[in-house]
Motif scaffolding. Sequence first.
Motif, short mmCIF file in Angstrom:
data_model
loop_
_atom_site.label_atom_id
_atom_site.label_comp_id
_atom_site.label_asym_id
_atom_site.label_seq_id
_atom_site.Cartn_x
_atom_site.Cartn_y
_atom_site.Cartn_z
N ALA A 142 0.73 -1.12 -0.12
CA ALA A 142 0.00 0.09 -0.22
C ALA A 142 0.89 1.09 -0.06
O ALA A 142 0.67 2.26 -0.74
N ARG A 143 2.08 1.11 0.78
CA ARG A 143 2.66 2.48 0.94
C ARG A 143 3.50 2.75 -0.59
O ARG A 143 3.66 3.83 -0.91
N MET A 144 3.93 1.59 -1.12
CA MET A 144 4.50 1.67 -2.49
C MET A 144 3.64 2.24 -3.59
O MET A 144 4.02 2.99 -4.56
N LEU A 145 2.33 1.99 -3.27
CA LEU A 145 1.36 2.55 -4.33
C LEU A 145 0.81 4.01 -3.86
O LEU A 145 -0.03 4.38 -4.76
N GLY A 146 1.71 4.38 -2.85
CA GLY A 146 1.33 5.83 -2.49
C GLY A 146 0.42 6.27 -1.60
O GLY A 146 0.04 7.50 -1.63
N ALA A 147 -0.02 5.41 -0.73
CA ALA A 147 -0.95 5.62 0.04
C ALA A 147 -0.33 6.16 1.37
O ALA A 147 0.87 5.95 1.96
N GLY A 148 -0.94 7.34 1.99
CA GLY A 148 -0.54 8.25 3.02
C GLY A 148 -0.70 7.36 4.37
O GLY A 148 -1.44 6.47 4.56
N PRO A 149 -0.06 7.84 5.50
CA PRO A 149 -0.07 7.22 6.82
C PRO A 149 -1.63 6.99 7.42
O PRO A 149 -1.98 5.91 7.79
N LEU A 150 -2.33 7.98 7.06
CA LEU A 150 -3.74 8.00 7.43
C LEU A 150 -4.45 6.87 6.92
O LEU A 150 -5.40 6.21 7.51
N ARG A 151 -4.41 6.93 5.35
CA ARG A 151 -5.05 5.67 4.56
C ARG A 151 -4.57 4.34 4.89
O ARG A 151 -5.27 3.48 5.09
N ILE A 152 -3.33 4.12 5.17
CA ILE A 152 -2.93 2.92 5.49
C ILE A 152 -3.33 2.53 6.96
O ILE A 152 -3.90 1.31 7.06
N MET A 153 -3.42 3.31 8.01
CA MET A 153 -3.89 3.32 9.11
C MET A 153 -5.44 2.55 9.26
O MET A 153 -5.92 1.88 9.94
N TRP A 154 -6.27 3.35 8.35
CA TRP A 154 -7.63 3.29 8.46
C TRP A 154 -7.88 1.99 7.67
O TRP A 154 -8.94 1.31 8.16
N ARG A 155 -7.70 2.05 6.40
CA ARG A 155 -7.90 1.21 5.38
C ARG A 155 -7.32 -0.36 5.45
O ARG A 155 -7.77 -1.36 5.12
N HIS A 156 -6.07 -0.23 6.02
CA HIS A 156 -5.14 -1.49 5.86
C HIS A 156 -4.92 -1.99 7.03
O HIS A 156 -5.19 -3.37 7.31
N ILE A 157 -4.40 -1.24 8.22
CA ILE A 157 -4.17 -1.75 9.47
C ILE A 157 -5.42 -2.05 10.39
O ILE A 157 -5.40 -3.12 10.88
N LEU A 158 -6.21 -1.11 10.26
CA LEU A 158 -7.28 -1.23 11.37
C LEU A 158 -8.23 -2.46 11.03
O LEU A 158 -8.12 -3.24 12.15
N PRO A 159 -8.48 -2.66 9.98
CA PRO A 159 -9.36 -3.89 9.64
C PRO A 159 -8.58 -5.45 10.35
O PRO A 159 -9.33 -6.20 10.86
N ASN A 160 -7.25 -5.22 10.05
CA ASN A 160 -6.51 -6.61 10.71
C ASN A 160 -6.15 -6.38 11.84
O ASN A 160 -5.78 -7.42 12.56
N ALA A 161 -6.27 -5.36 12.72
CA ALA A 161 -5.96 -5.29 14.23
C ALA A 161 -7.13 -5.31 14.98
O ALA A 161 -6.94 -5.02 16.03
N LEU A 162 -8.32 -5.23 14.17
CA LEU A 162 -9.57 -4.90 15.20
C LEU A 162 -9.95 -6.24 15.97
O LEU A 162 -10.50 -6.25 17.16
#
Lengths: 308, 313
Positions: free
Chosen positions: B210-230
Amino acid sequence: MARYIIRRLLQMVVTFVGATFVVYALMFANQNDPIQALAGDRPVSDNVRQVLTEQYHLNDPFLVQYGYYMRGLLTGDFGKTLTGRPIGDVMSDAWPNTIKLALLALFFATLFGIAAGLVAGLRRGSVFDNTTLALTLVVVGLPIIVLAPIAQLVFGVKLGWFPTTAGARPSLYGLILPALVLGAASTATILRLTRASVAENVRADYVRTARAKGLSARRVVAVHVLRNSMIPVITLIGVDLGTLMAGAIITEGVFNIPGVGSKLLLGIQTEDGPLVVGFVSVLVVVFLVTNLLVDLLYAVLDPRIRYE
Amino acid sequence: MSDLEMAATTELGVRPSGDPAAGPAATAKTRSLYADAWYDLRRNWIFWVASALVVLIVLMAVWPGLFSSADPTACNTRRQFAGPSGGAILGYDFQGCDVFSRTVHGARASVLVGVFAVLMTGVIGLVFGMLAGYFGGWLDAILSRVVDVVLGIPLLLAAIVLSKRLSADRQGSGIATVVIVLGILGWTTAARVMRGSVIAARSQDYVAAARMLGAGPLRIMWRHILPNALAPFIVVLTIALGTFIATEATLSFLNIGLRSPAISWGIDIATAGKHVRESATPLVAPSVFLTLTVLAFIMLGDAIRDAFDPKLR
């Protein structure tokens, strides 16, 4: 090892200062007039007010007051309660009762918890296993404010097996029922953890090796399975000590035991700041030191664990 | 299933309309984490018992009139400890109040405190845990120290001191005070759990992708990390709901939580405990309901934890 201990001790100092500061701030910051609280409804003369203000540094800024307090604390001087009794005296009266109660509770909890957990873990799926598991679930859900009065009602009032209240100088027998109540939640959690841990370890390779060497079943269980199952259980006992101390407030209140919990509660209700901060500080130290000891015990139980 | 695929299905899985595999009728091999857990949960009787209890308690809190038409505050000391009758199926207490009616109406305070305290701890724990876990460094160091300090004092002890202070300053309804106290002191465990799972998720391949695709920290936290850490976070909060309800009752029991015109199981247990020799029902009734409520949330949390834990399959 030494470096690890030093680092932990330094962290403890930070936690201790932080915790005492928070409690101190809560008890003393913009409190209502403590001198009036001391006198109750009676009017306070200006002379008395002045002497008390001087004596307790009530006019100094907050941080200076905290500094005075910490200096006293570090030299072993807890100060006096607002009624003029040295807090050290109050503590030496209260602590023996609470230590007796807590040790008795911990003793019952570990004895019943580990014994029943071991049996349940060795015979998973048996009637004994299922019954104890259901029972522990209920006990974990039982708040101590329910358990204490109900136990008092059933075993004290109705059945008359134990004295209903422990009284001013509690005998060991009078403390048995309060200790069982206080330790009930810990018993249940210790039981569950021992059971899970034992059930996992009986299938381990080293247990099969021990059996293959021809060791007796008793020795395999007592030395190989049990010792390795104790590591998570010991952590839990350390963590539970905090719950135990908090639970002591209720248990001592219901069974009328003159211990740390009931003194602390009295202090909070009469807004006796020095008493509360002193007691809480000691409780926090006890809590931190036990957690350190528990971490160090790991290395004894499991020689593979090394602290760098 | 690769991490990337997993992230994609999980993202879709949290939106019920998005992916057909996320629906209850999922039979496909690629079920998302949440659909998988739900599949497991539906087969667990403990989950259904706990859910039924929760529904019952919430009904009692919202519409107490469904269960008892008697007024819990209409007390008459002439009826002190009177036995059960048509109107009051559990009889009357020391003050001559209807025991059953008071027990039913007591649910509201417990549920309100539990729900709002969990919302507050959830938000604080989520933000702090996410920031500390994702950015690490000095932010993590400071937050971890703060958590250590708060955890250094046992919850009940701190709650007693704090609510004494807060209730001295403001004369409001006790519920807000209790919620604030529990919110300030209770978020640490949730934050720790969140931090742990964020650290675990942060170094996964799909985050790097996601980071390589240019996603910012907020987007990574909200869309990628949160669902997997919930998942562990939800478990901790469910169990915390039970703990908070028990703590509210304990504070009210000690006369520093809710105060007397309010109806709380803790207050009733404290009053009834003093007169237990005369009559036991006023003590037993609120005790049973308090225990069932706490138990329901602990069982629910346990069941959800088991459903999310693949090792137990």
